[in-house]
Motif scaffolding. Structure first.
Motif, PDB file in Angstrom:
ATOM      1  N   ASP A 175       0.839  -1.196   0.000  1.00  0.00           N
ATOM      2  CA  ASP A 175       0.000   0.000   0.000  1.00  0.00           C
ATOM      3  C   ASP A 175       0.875   1.248   0.000  1.00  0.00           C
ATOM      4  N   ASN A 176       0.284   2.357  -0.368  1.00  0.00           N
ATOM      5  CA  ASN A 176       1.002   3.636  -0.303  1.00  0.00           C
ATOM      6  C   ASN A 176       0.364   4.522   0.767  1.00  0.00           C
ATOM      7  N   GLY A 177       0.004   3.871   1.864  1.00  0.00           N
ATOM      8  CA  GLY A 177      -0.683   4.547   2.965  1.00  0.00           C
ATOM      9  C   GLY A 177       0.239   5.300   3.900  1.00  0.00           C
ATOM     10  N   MET A 178      -0.161   5.350   5.168  1.00  0.00           N
ATOM     11  CA  MET A 178       0.543   6.138   6.174  1.00  0.00           C
ATOM     12  C   MET A 178       1.953   5.622   6.471  1.00  0.00           C
ATOM     13  N   GLY A 179       2.159   4.322   6.315  1.00  0.00           N
ATOM     14  CA  GLY A 179       3.454   3.748   6.643  1.00  0.00           C
ATOM     15  C   GLY A 179       3.654   3.618   8.145  1.00  0.00           C
ATOM     16  N   ILE A 180       4.748   2.983   8.522  1.00  0.00           N
ATOM     17  CA  ILE A 180       5.057   2.717   9.926  1.00  0.00           C
ATOM     18  C   ILE A 180       6.438   3.282  10.225  1.00  0.00           C
ATOM     19  N   LYS A 181       6.565   3.998  11.334  1.00  0.00           N
ATOM     20  CA  LYS A 181       7.866   4.542  11.713  1.00  0.00           C
ATOM     21  C   LYS A 181       8.850   3.405  11.953  1.00  0.00           C
TER      22      LYS A 181
ATOM     23  N   ALA B  65      -1.350 -16.780  12.884  1.00  0.00           N
ATOM     24  CA  ALA B  65      -1.913 -17.611  11.808  1.00  0.00           C
ATOM     25  C   ALA B  65      -0.822 -18.070  10.846  1.00  0.00           C
ATOM     26  N   ILE B  66       0.098 -17.173  10.509  1.00  0.00           N
ATOM     27  CA  ILE B  66       1.207 -17.534   9.614  1.00  0.00           C
ATOM     28  C   ILE B  66       2.100 -18.575  10.286  1.00  0.00           C
ATOM     29  N   SER B  67       2.350 -18.414  11.574  1.00  0.00           N
ATOM     30  CA  SER B  67       3.159 -19.387  12.318  1.00  0.00           C
ATOM     31  C   SER B  67       2.509 -20.765  12.308  1.00  0.00           C
ATOM     32  N   LYS B  68       1.188 -20.806  12.491  1.00  0.00           N
ATOM     33  CA  LYS B  68       0.471 -22.083  12.478  1.00  0.00           C
ATOM     34  C   LYS B  68       0.590 -22.781  11.123  1.00  0.00           C
ATOM     35  N   LEU B  69       0.714 -21.988  10.054  1.00  0.00           N
ATOM     36  CA  LEU B  69       0.873 -22.556   8.706  1.00  0.00           C
ATOM     37  C   LEU B  69       2.344 -22.838   8.387  1.00  0.00           C
ATOM     38  N   LYS B  70       3.219 -22.611   9.372  1.00  0.00           N
ATOM     39  CA  LYS B  70       4.663 -22.790   9.214  1.00  0.00           C
ATOM     40  C   LYS B  70       5.226 -21.877   8.114  1.00  0.00           C
ATOM     41  N   GLY B  71       4.661 -20.681   8.055  1.00  0.00           N
ATOM     42  CA  GLY B  71       5.094 -19.697   7.072  1.00  0.00           C
ATOM     43  C   GLY B  71       5.930 -18.605   7.706  1.00  0.00           C
ATOM     44  N   SER B  72       6.193 -17.567   6.929  1.00  0.00           N
ATOM     45  CA  SER B  72       6.970 -16.435   7.421  1.00  0.00           C
ATOM     46  C   SER B  72       6.350 -15.137   6.908  1.00  0.00           C
ATOM     47  N   VAL B  73       6.621 -14.062   7.637  1.00  0.00           N
ATOM     48  CA  VAL B  73       6.130 -12.745   7.233  1.00  0.00           C
ATOM     49  C   VAL B  73       7.231 -11.724   7.465  1.00  0.00           C
ATOM     50  N   GLN B  74       7.316 -10.790   6.535  1.00  0.00           N
ATOM     51  CA  GLN B  74       8.291  -9.718   6.627  1.00  0.00           C
ATOM     52  C   GLN B  74       7.546  -8.416   6.332  1.00  0.00           C
ATOM     53  N   VAL B  75       7.859  -7.366   7.069  1.00  0.00           N
ATOM     54  CA  VAL B  75       7.244  -6.066   6.806  1.00  0.00           C
ATOM     55  C   VAL B  75       8.329  -5.073   6.429  1.00  0.00           C
ATOM     56  N   ILE B  76       8.042  -4.336   5.355  1.00  0.00           N
ATOM     57  CA  ILE B  76       8.922  -3.263   4.903  1.00  0.00           C
ATOM     58  C   ILE B  76       8.044  -2.018   4.877  1.00  0.00           C
ATOM     59  N   SER B  77       8.472  -0.962   5.527  1.00  0.00           N
ATOM     60  CA  SER B  77       7.625   0.220   5.565  1.00  0.00           C
ATOM     61  C   SER B  77       8.468   1.468   5.697  1.00  0.00           C
ATOM     62  N   GLU B  78       7.954   2.535   5.101  1.00  0.00           N
ATOM     63  CA  GLU B  78       8.563   3.840   5.251  1.00  0.00           C
ATOM     64  C   GLU B  78       7.456   4.796   5.664  1.00  0.00           C
ATOM     65  N   PHE B  79       7.659   5.468   6.770  1.00  0.00           N
ATOM     66  CA  PHE B  79       6.641   6.364   7.307  1.00  0.00           C
ATOM     67  C   PHE B  79       6.289   7.430   6.273  1.00  0.00           C
ATOM     68  N   GLY B  80       5.004   7.582   6.014  1.00  0.00           N
ATOM     69  CA  GLY B  80       4.529   8.560   5.041  1.00  0.00           C
ATOM     70  C   GLY B  80       4.518   8.046   3.613  1.00  0.00           C
ATOM     71  N   GLN B  81       5.108   6.873   3.377  1.00  0.00           N
ATOM     72  CA  GLN B  81       5.200   6.343   2.016  1.00  0.00           C
ATOM     73  C   GLN B  81       4.349   5.099   1.792  1.00  0.00           C
ATOM     74  N   GLY B  82       4.238   4.244   2.821  1.00  0.00           N
ATOM     75  CA  GLY B  82       3.449   3.027   2.672  1.00  0.00           C
ATOM     76  C   GLY B  82       4.146   1.819   3.256  1.00  0.00           C
ATOM     77  N   SER B  83       3.480   0.679   3.126  1.00  0.00           N
ATOM     78  CA  SER B  83       3.976  -0.569   3.718  1.00  0.00           C
ATOM     79  C   SER B  83       3.820  -1.734   2.756  1.00  0.00           C
ATOM     80  N   THR B  84       4.696  -2.706   2.916  1.00  0.00           N
ATOM     81  CA  THR B  84       4.604  -3.969   2.187  1.00  0.00           C
ATOM     82  C   THR B  84       4.737  -5.101   3.185  1.00  0.00           C
ATOM     83  N   PHE B  85       3.768  -6.003   3.160  1.00  0.00           N
ATOM     84  CA  PHE B  85       3.835  -7.216   3.972  1.00  0.00           C
ATOM     85  C   PHE B  85       4.071  -8.368   3.015  1.00  0.00           C
TER      86      PHE B  85
END
Length: 120
Positions: free
Chosen positions: A51-57, A88-108
């Motif tokens: 997304d190109n939303g608020m992003g996370i500090k 939920a991801i852990s139960k599926l034996k998966g992984s998650v990574q978050v990339i975010s820039e404040f004011g620019q958006g986030s990628t999960f």
């Protein structure tokens, strides 16, 4: 490729991440956007919610999956959504990574094992 996994857990993951992307949209941007990208092979599914939303500090990124953690007070929430996603991801034996820039958006970025070969 066919993909097999737990439907209920996948619904929880996608519902929470897409809901968050909508909730934290930046209405001041000319073209607010949410992209869901999915690729599947015999081993796993790779899912990206972008997304190109608020992003996370940056200082909050290590804590976003903690129970009750909220990175902003600007929107309402319990601080459970990303915790539930992580569980939920852990139960599926998966992984998650978050990339975010404040004011620019986030990628999960999520990777979930494909159980297709297991059931073939």
């Amino acid at each position: 490729a066919n993909f097999y996994s737990d439907k209920r857990h996948l619904e929880i993951i996608l519902n929470n991440l897409i809901s968050n992307a909508i909730k934290y949209i930046d209405l001041y941007k000319k073209e607010p956007a949410i992209t869901v990208d999915i690729s599947i092979n015999e081993e796993y599914a790779s899912i990206s919610i972008i997304d190109n939303g608020m992003g996370i500090k940056e200082e909050y990124l290590p804590k976003v999956f903690n129970m009750f953690f909220r990175a902003t007070q600007e929107r309402s929430g319990s601080g459970l959504g990303l915790y539930i996603v992580h569980e939920a991801i852990s139960k599926l034996k998966g992984s998650v990574q978050v990339i975010s820039e404040f004011g620019q958006g986030s990628t999960f970025k999520i990777r979930i094992p494909n159980l297709f070969l297991k059931y073939e």
